[in-house]
Write an enzyme that holds these catalytic residues in place. Structure first.
Site, PDB file in Angstrom:
ATOM      1  N   GLY A   1     -36.132  -4.604  13.997  1.00 48.14           N
ATOM      2  CA  GLY A   1     -35.969  -4.631  15.447  1.00 48.14           C
ATOM      3  C   GLY A   1     -34.857  -3.715  15.921  1.00 48.14           C
ATOM      4  O   GLY A   1     -33.985  -3.328  15.144  1.00 48.14           O
TER       5      GLY A   1
ATOM      6  N   GLU B   1     -40.387  -8.344   3.901  1.00 46.71           N
ATOM      7  CA  GLU B   1     -39.863  -8.035   5.244  1.00 46.71           C
ATOM      8  C   GLU B   1     -38.457  -8.614   5.362  1.00 46.71           C
ATOM      9  O   GLU B   1     -38.315  -9.845   5.469  1.00 46.71           O
ATOM     10  CB  GLU B   1     -40.673  -8.757   6.327  1.00 46.71           C
ATOM     11  CG  GLU B   1     -42.122  -8.430   6.458  1.00 46.71           C
ATOM     12  CD  GLU B   1     -42.707  -9.213   7.640  1.00 46.71           C
ATOM     13  OE1 GLU B   1     -42.778  -8.663   8.728  1.00 46.71           O
ATOM     14  OE2 GLU B   1     -43.056 -10.388   7.465  1.00 46.71           O
TER      15      GLU B   1
ATOM     16  N   HIS C   1     -46.934 -13.121   7.705  1.00 46.03           N
ATOM     17  CA  HIS C   1     -46.076 -12.170   8.424  1.00 46.03           C
ATOM     18  C   HIS C   1     -45.002 -12.965   9.170  1.00 46.03           C
ATOM     19  O   HIS C   1     -45.244 -14.098   9.602  1.00 46.03           O
ATOM     20  CB  HIS C   1     -46.937 -11.368   9.405  1.00 46.03           C
ATOM     21  CG  HIS C   1     -46.189 -10.257  10.059  1.00 46.03           C
ATOM     22  ND1 HIS C   1     -45.410 -10.450  11.171  1.00 46.03           N
ATOM     23  CD2 HIS C   1     -46.082  -8.941   9.740  1.00 46.03           C
ATOM     24  CE1 HIS C   1     -44.854  -9.300  11.516  1.00 46.03           C
ATOM     25  NE2 HIS C   1     -45.242  -8.365  10.654  1.00 46.03           N
TER      26      HIS C   1
END
Ligand SMILES: O=C[C@H](O)COP(=O)(O)O
Length: 284
Positions: free
Chosen positions: A200, A194, A115
């Site tokens: 964000g 990702e 991650h």
């Protein structure tokens, strides 16, 4: 088959300490997450979709104990150490480590590796040591994946380019795949993409065209491995992601991004419903 993953990050921290947990006491939080979702998830055929939830280690046992007969929830952990306990080898001298053998013994079925928050941590440690080798992190993650697979844990391997890497996205993602998956049984691994530059508040989300381009690249590079969108899957993008044939599911984290942000089980179920409804239409 679709895959819906849930990364619970450290969503167990109470709001009064700066976290986002307003839903359950931290001592029973793991079981709460499972109890509030597993019956509703039974509405989906297990041949069509699988559900794995990645918990902080402290919550694994309460999550596992909350599972009922026929629960579709797979309980997973948030990473494993890069080397493992071995019969006749290291017996467990791994203070602060999380060996794959321990996670297997606990009852975990899956693990999330690489991650962007793990990659950031490893990059920070390597930078402190003056290491400029951009593939060092990929090699460490490869060791972790091998340890997980050797214990029979299914792996969600995360890849993604940061904003400063966007122009070289093919090289960056290519190396993450090539080195991270070297000598790994790919049947045990799915990929989460990702786009770190787009995650964000205040960031521009990756669009359908961009995600499709990356998914095709990953499939081509890996001879068709399953890929989910890890940017993450949410109410706003569920239908769009489900309409991309090359995308095999998603990684959910926060479910609410405004007001009392956090993870809320009923919103998680709503995201899945939106995604699976559109995925069903695509198959018709
Ligand atoms: O683990 C998932 C990604 O970090 C995206 O998380 P997010 O949807 O909460 O921003």
């Amino acid at each position: 088959m679709k895959h819906i993953y849930l990364n619970l990050k450290r969503f167990d921290v109470p709001a009064e300490l700066g976290g986002v947990n307003r839903i359950a006491d931290i001592r029973t939080w793991g079981s709460y997450i499972v109890r509030e979702t597993q019956e509703k998830l039974k509405a989906y055929a297990q041949k069509d979709v699988e559900f794995a939830m990645f918990f902080p280690e402290a919550h694994l046992f309460s999550a596992l104990e909350a599972k009922t007969e026929g629960s579709p929830v797979q309980v997973g952990c948030q990473g494993v150490f890069r080397t493992d306990v071995q019969p006749g080898g290291n017996f467990g001298a791994f203070t602060t480590g999380r060996p794959a053998a321990a996670m297997k013994a606990a009852g975990c079925e899956a693990v999330i590796i690489g991650h962007c928050e793990e990659r950031n941590n490893l990059n920070g440690i390597l930078a402190e040591a003056g290491c400029k080798d951009t593939n060092a992190v990929n090699r460490i993650l490869n060791q972790e994946i091998k340890c997980a697979v050797a214990q029979g844990l299914k792996v969600l391997y995360c890849i993604g380019e940061r904003s400063e890497e966007q122009e070289q996205w093919q090289d960056v993602l290519g190396e993450q795949l090539e080195i991270g998956l070297q000598d790994v049984d790919k049947n045990m691994v799915a990929i989460a993409y990702e786009p770190v530059w787009s995650i964000g508040p205040g960031k521009t989300p990756a669009d359908k065209e961009y995600i499709t381009k990356i998914a095709r690249f990953v499939k081509e590079k890996t001879e068709g491995m399953d890929i989910v969108y890890g940017g993450g899957l949410k109410q706003d993008n569920a239908a769009m992601l489900a309409s991309i044939p090359e995308i095999d599911g998603g990684l959910i984290a926060l479910t609410r991004f405004q007001g009392e942000i956090g993870y809320y089980p009923e919103e998680y179920l709503e995201i899945i419903s939106l995604y699976m409804k559109e995925a069903g239409k695509q198959e018709d």
